[in-house]
Design a protein around this motif. Structure first.
Motif: not given
Length: 93
Positions: A40-56, A58-63
């Protein structure tokens, strides 16, 4: 620099949200130091360097589908009256 000035501005950031109905694909054309956000615009970076939490939780690489905002960092100085163009490609979800 403030409006009405005759001097050049540098370190300009242009931020654009990705509409909820669209899925980010890529930046188009020459991309000056582009960055994305997946929170939502809180942190920025290269897509390959970012992560998100999945439904469970657990952290996964951002897509690309996780991108919420695109930011272009213009490193060259712009003078009053200068112009340019930045754009990104997206598709309907």
């Amino acid at each position: 620099n403030g409006s009405g000035t005759s001097s050049a501005c540098s370190s300009i950031a242009i931020t654009n949200p990705v509409p909820a109905e669209l899925e980010y694909v890529a930046v188009l054309g020459p991309a000056p130091a582009n960055q994305v956000s997946v929170d939502g615009g809180k942190r920025y970076g290269a897509l390959a360097s970012l992560t998100v939490a999945d439904a469970s939780g657990k952290t996964r690489p951002a897509e690309a589908a996780d991108v919420t905002h695109v930011r272009w960092m213009l490193n060259a100085a712009l003078r009053p009256g200068d112009g340019g163009k930045v754009s990104f490609k997206a598709r309907l979800k």
